[in-house]
Write an enzyme that holds these catalytic residues in place. Structure first.
Site, PDB file in Angstrom:
ATOM      1  N   GLU A  48      -6.636   4.952   7.936  1.00 35.77           N
ATOM      2  CA  GLU A  48      -6.408   6.364   7.584  1.00 35.77           C
ATOM      3  C   GLU A  48      -7.647   6.959   6.924  1.00 35.77           C
ATOM      4  OE1 GLU A  48      -2.719   5.700   5.485  1.00 35.77           O
ATOM      5  OE2 GLU A  48      -1.794   5.146   7.393  1.00 35.77           O
TER       6      GLU A  48
ATOM      7  N   GLU B 208      -5.036  -4.550  10.825  1.00 35.22           N
ATOM      8  CA  GLU B 208      -3.972  -3.568  11.006  1.00 35.22           C
ATOM      9  C   GLU B 208      -4.187  -2.814  12.320  1.00 35.22           C
ATOM     10  OE1 GLU B 208      -2.204  -2.435   6.866  1.00 35.22           O
ATOM     11  OE2 GLU B 208      -3.776  -1.028   7.401  1.00 35.22           O
TER      12      GLU B 208
ATOM     13  N   SER C 282       3.949  -1.925  10.313  1.00 35.49           N
ATOM     14  CA  SER C 282       5.415  -1.994  10.440  1.00 35.49           C
ATOM     15  C   SER C 282       5.983  -3.366  10.051  1.00 35.49           C
ATOM     16  CB  SER C 282       5.858  -1.601  11.855  1.00 35.49           C
ATOM     17  OG  SER C 282       5.448  -0.272  12.142  1.00 35.49           O
TER      18      SER C 282
ATOM     19  N   LYS D 220       0.176   4.240  -0.260  1.00 36.17           N
ATOM     20  CA  LYS D 220      -0.450   5.445   0.305  1.00 36.17           C
ATOM     21  C   LYS D 220      -0.196   6.621  -0.654  1.00 36.17           C
ATOM     22  CE  LYS D 220      -0.076   3.319   4.787  1.00 36.17           C
ATOM     23  NZ  LYS D 220       0.056   3.437   6.240  1.00 36.17           N
TER      24      LYS D 220
ATOM     25  N   HIS E 283      -9.418   1.390   5.110  1.00 39.95           N
ATOM     26  CA  HIS E 283      -8.127   1.561   5.788  1.00 39.95           C
ATOM     27  C   HIS E 283      -8.321   2.536   6.951  1.00 39.95           C
ATOM     28  CE1 HIS E 283      -3.991   2.683   6.598  1.00 39.95           C
ATOM     29  NE2 HIS E 283      -3.643   1.564   5.969  1.00 39.95           N
TER      30      HIS E 283
ATOM     31  N   GLY F 241       3.081   2.501  10.752  1.00 40.30           N
ATOM     32  CA  GLY F 241       4.067   3.570  10.550  1.00 40.30           C
ATOM     33  C   GLY F 241       4.823   3.955  11.812  1.00 40.30           C
TER      34      GLY F 241
ATOM     35  N   GLY G  28       5.193   1.501   4.530  1.00 36.54           N
ATOM     36  CA  GLY G  28       6.545   2.038   4.337  1.00 36.54           C
ATOM     37  C   GLY G  28       7.510   1.093   3.627  1.00 36.54           C
TER      38      GLY G  28
ATOM     39  N   ASN H  76       0.875  -1.180   0.000  1.00 33.21           N
ATOM     40  CA  ASN H  76       0.000   0.000   0.000  1.00 33.21           C
ATOM     41  C   ASN H  76       0.908   1.224   0.000  1.00 33.21           C
ATOM     42  OD1 ASN H  76      -1.773   2.070   0.470  1.00 33.21           O
ATOM     43  ND2 ASN H  76      -2.355   1.406   2.537  1.00 33.21           N
TER      44      ASN H  76
HETATM   45  P1  13P Z   1       3.324   0.531   7.631  1.00 31.94           P
HETATM   46  O1  13P Z   1       3.779  -0.755   6.993  1.00 31.94           O
HETATM   47  O2  13P Z   1       4.051   1.739   7.096  1.00 31.94           O
HETATM   48  O3  13P Z   1       3.296   0.443   9.119  1.00 31.94           O
HETATM   49  O4  13P Z   1       1.800   0.750   7.151  1.00 31.94           O
HETATM   50  C1  13P Z   1       0.889  -0.279   7.300  1.00 31.94           C
HETATM   51  C2  13P Z   1      -0.337   0.068   6.550  1.00 31.94           C
HETATM   52  O5  13P Z   1      -1.086   0.948   6.946  1.00 31.94           O
HETATM   53  C3  13P Z   1      -0.594  -0.652   5.302  1.00 31.94           C
HETATM   54  O6  13P Z   1      -1.892  -0.425   4.845  1.00 31.94           O
END
Ligand code: 13P
Length: 258
Positions: A101, A171, A217, A11, A99, A177, A239, A9
């Site tokens: 976010e 998640e 992460s 983002k 998600h 993150g 990330g 992802n």
């Molecule tokens: P990270 O891998 O950056 O922690 O993000 C996870 C995420 O939100 C994937 O959708």
């Protein structure tokens, strides 16, 4: 047998030109990748979907293409939104829905996520439906209640055939993150609980075939130990999916090739 799935992802990262470069690099790093061992899906921002799709086609790559969100209507006065029809026209197969976010910053609710999940199936798209608790909910031991509500309401009204195709991503918000990963055992406990909820919603058979991913992460160094857990069928990676070398190393680790 559930084939492990690793979905990147991205983002709000990478221009379409950076996206093309990434696909070429990943192809180079992975060589003749066998999607029967690990299915790889790339979820670039909407502006790069077309470029990634043509690069995958041109290079005969087996990576799947996913979007990060969509509206549930086919078309209309929804400024800034992207419809399921627009995604299928680009040969998009997966769509991340709900998600955290989007839930926290853009107003997605269990109800709108469910509308999107049903619209995805109506158009032949496979939803990757996300769920997960906040740090506070975890501290107060509300994790199970939170994810159960998200899964039950998000997947309400699906047929067994549709449910059999859905992908669920667990998640924990406190792990996204932050560099804090759930331990493989903790992630397994919650994911096995989610499989129980799916059994109750659908059937043992259907729940046993649904892929449930972990996200938060995840990187090359911890991916294999997470995916080795009985109920964890892959990852939704933020990330660490932005760097082709790191992402390729993760794919190889999960495939047992490193
Ligand atoms: P990270 O891998 O950056 O922690 O993000 C996870 C995420 O939100 C994937 O959708």
């Amino acid at each position: 047998m559930r084939t492990p799935l690793l979905a990147g992802n991205w983002k709000m990262n990478k221009t379409h030109l950076e996206a093309i470069h990434f696909v070429e690099q990943l192809g180079h790093e992975l060589g003749a990748h066998d999607p029967r061992k690990v299915e790889v899906v790339l979820c670039p921002p909407a502006t790069a979907l077309r470029s990634v799709q043509t690069t995958l086609d041109d290079r005969h790559q087996t990576f799947g293409l996913g979007a990060q969100n969509m509206h549930f209507e086919d078309s209309g006065a929804f400024t800034g939104e992207v419809s399921p029809l627009m995604l299928t026209a680009l040969h998009v197969k997966y769509v991340i829905l709900g998600h955290s976010e989007r839930r926290q910053m853009f107003g997605d609710t269990n109800e709108t996520v469910n509308q999107k999940v049903r619209a995805a199936f109506a158009h032949g798209l496979v939803p990757i439906m996300c769920c997960g608790e906040t740090d506070m909910e975890r501290t107060n031991e509300h994790t199970e209640a939170r994810v159960e509500g998200q899964v039950r309401e998000g997947l309400a009204g699906l047929t067994e055939a549709q449910a059999g195709q859905v992908v669920v991503a667990y998640e924990p918000i406190w792990a996204i993150g932050t560099g804090k990963t759930a331990t493989p055992e903790d992630a397994q406990t919650t994911i096995s609980f989610i499989r129980g909820v799916l059994t109750d919603l659908f059937s043992d058979d259907v729940a046993g075939g649904i892929r449930i991913l972990y996200g938060g992460s995840m990187k090359a160094g911890n991916a294999a130990s997470l995916v080795r857990q009985t109920d964890i069928d892959g990852g939704l990676i933020g990330g660490a999916s932005l760097d082709a070398g790191e992402f390729a190393a993760m794919v190889k680790a999960v495939a047992g090739e490193s």
